[in-house]
Design an enzyme around this catalytic site. Structure first.
Site, PDB file in Angstrom:
ATOM      1  N   LYS A 176       0.831  -1.202   0.000  1.00 48.30           N
ATOM      2  CA  LYS A 176       0.000   0.000   0.000  1.00 48.30           C
ATOM      3  C   LYS A 176       0.865   1.251   0.000  1.00 48.30           C
ATOM      4  O   LYS A 176       1.907   1.302   0.649  1.00 48.30           O
ATOM      5  CB  LYS A 176      -0.924   0.006   1.233  1.00 48.30           C
ATOM      6  CG  LYS A 176      -2.077  -0.989   1.144  1.00 48.30           C
ATOM      7  CD  LYS A 176      -3.031  -0.803   2.308  1.00 48.30           C
ATOM      8  CE  LYS A 176      -4.250  -1.700   2.177  1.00 48.30           C
ATOM      9  NZ  LYS A 176      -5.194  -1.500   3.291  1.00 48.30           N
ATOM     10  N   HIS A 247      -7.688 -13.136   2.785  1.00 46.79           N
ATOM     11  CA  HIS A 247      -7.315 -12.481   4.035  1.00 46.79           C
ATOM     12  C   HIS A 247      -7.193 -13.504   5.167  1.00 46.79           C
ATOM     13  O   HIS A 247      -6.397 -13.315   6.091  1.00 46.79           O
ATOM     14  CB  HIS A 247      -8.361 -11.434   4.396  1.00 46.79           C
ATOM     15  CG  HIS A 247      -8.031 -10.652   5.626  1.00 46.79           C
ATOM     16  ND1 HIS A 247      -7.106  -9.632   5.632  1.00 46.79           N
ATOM     17  CD2 HIS A 247      -8.487 -10.752   6.901  1.00 46.79           C
ATOM     18  CE1 HIS A 247      -7.020  -9.137   6.863  1.00 46.79           C
ATOM     19  NE2 HIS A 247      -7.840  -9.798   7.643  1.00 46.79           N
ATOM     20  N   HIS A 273       2.438  -3.191   7.711  1.00 40.02           N
ATOM     21  CA  HIS A 273       1.546  -2.267   8.417  1.00 40.02           C
ATOM     22  C   HIS A 273       2.301  -1.027   8.868  1.00 40.02           C
ATOM     23  O   HIS A 273       3.409  -1.126   9.397  1.00 40.02           O
ATOM     24  CB  HIS A 273       0.942  -2.938   9.653  1.00 40.02           C
ATOM     25  CG  HIS A 273      -0.083  -3.962   9.328  1.00 40.02           C
ATOM     26  ND1 HIS A 273      -0.429  -4.967  10.202  1.00 40.02           N
ATOM     27  CD2 HIS A 273      -0.845  -4.147   8.223  1.00 40.02           C
ATOM     28  CE1 HIS A 273      -1.364  -5.729   9.650  1.00 40.02           C
ATOM     29  NE2 HIS A 273      -1.625  -5.246   8.453  1.00 40.02           N
TER      30      HIS A 273
END
Length: 306
Positions: A176, A247, A273
């Site tokens: 991301k 997931h 993360h």
């Protein structure tokens, strides 16, 4: 700024341009922010309000309206997160001096512990695959890579051969926000990939798709929906009653690491993360595991046994 540059629509476009060019967000994330802001602008149009005139009370009414139309707490939180990002941009770009979302509260969420599979259940999932089908070894490799590396499904479908470093035993993942991370790959995952490669190499690969690792029968890279459908079918075949998704295997990866003694910060880095708080969602341990850990390792129990 001229008045023509301060219309709600123009400001929205400036925000999306900022997210794309300066934040480098993925198309999926960009689309989510766009939908969040559109919801806000629709509300403001009904109230005859300009985005730069909004007060906290207006945003509280907007948030209450999300609940009234049946949007769940988790989705409400996501939408309000997008709205906060929008107003942070307005302050950053000198549209506003003060952020009206600073005191805006999100709905309280109950603890959400996603399903996870044990290593034995992952093996059952893989063993249920019919290897007489052309894509059999591919599907086994997909499951093993998801479980061994903890990838997001978007990272898996975009995984390229050029990102795999066999000798060093890791893959380079573009996550991301276009952030790179290195993830170790198990020998088991490499073994499954090796078994899949002969079929892959026999395909007539579409131009521009040559570097993608996982391909469909037509020689094009897979989609997230294809992965989801395959996993659900295999869960049925394996007799696994849990709700399975890509997931689920990512969460299984994190849970297996935690139960094996890995540090939470290590798991955070492997999952990509930004916040350790996000990683904590993936660290569910069963009551049985916790109880066994106390019985086996706490000094009071060790002394009592002696």
């Amino acid at each position: 700024m001229g008045a023509d540059k301060k219309t709600n629509e123009n400001i929205r476009q400036q925000f999306l341009r900022y997210l794309k060019l300066q934040r480098g967000l993925s198309p999926n994330t960009l689309s989510a922010y766009e939908h969040d802001v559109e919801k806000l602008l629709t509300f403001l149009a009904g109230e005859n309000l300009h985005v730069l005139d909004v007060q906290l009370s207006d945003l509280q009414r907007f948030a209450a309206g999300l609940h009234d139309v049946g949007i769940g707490p988790r989705s409400q939180c996501r939408i309000l997160s997008g709205v906060r990002a929008f107003y942070r941009f307005l302050v950053l770009d000198d549209y506003l001096d003060q952020d009206p979302t600073e005191l805006l509260e999100s709905p309280v969420l109950g603890e959400h512990l996603p399903e996870f599979l044990t290593p034995a259940e992952v093996d059952r999932l893989k063993d249920s695959i019919d290897l007489s089908k052309p894509e059999g070894h591919r599907n086994r490799a997909i499951i093993e890579v998801l479980f061994s590396c903890g990838l997001r499904v978007s990272e898996l479908v975009n995984l390229k051969l050029s990102q795999i470093f066999r000798k060093e035993q890791f893959v380079r993942i573009l996550g991301k926000g276009s952030k790179e991370r290195l993830v170790p790959v198990s020998e088991m995952a490499f073994h499954e990939i090796d078994l899949y490669m002969p079929w892959r190499n026999s395909l007539k690969i579409k131009p521009g798709e040559e570097d993608y690792l996982f391909l469909n029968r037509r020689g094009a890279h897979l989609t997230r929906t294809m992965i989801l459908i395959m996993l659900k079918q295999q869960a049925d075949e394996a007799g696994i009653q849990k709700t399975i998704s890509p997931h689920t295997l990512r969460h299984s990866f994190a849970t297996a690491l935690l139960e094996g003694g890995a540090d939470l910060r290590v798991i955070q880095a492997l999952l990509g993360h930004e916040s350790i708080g996000t990683t904590e969602i993936y660290t569910h341990l069963s009551d049985t595991t916790l109880r066994e850990a106390v019985l086996e390792h706490h000094p009071r129990n060790l002394k009592w046994e002696k």
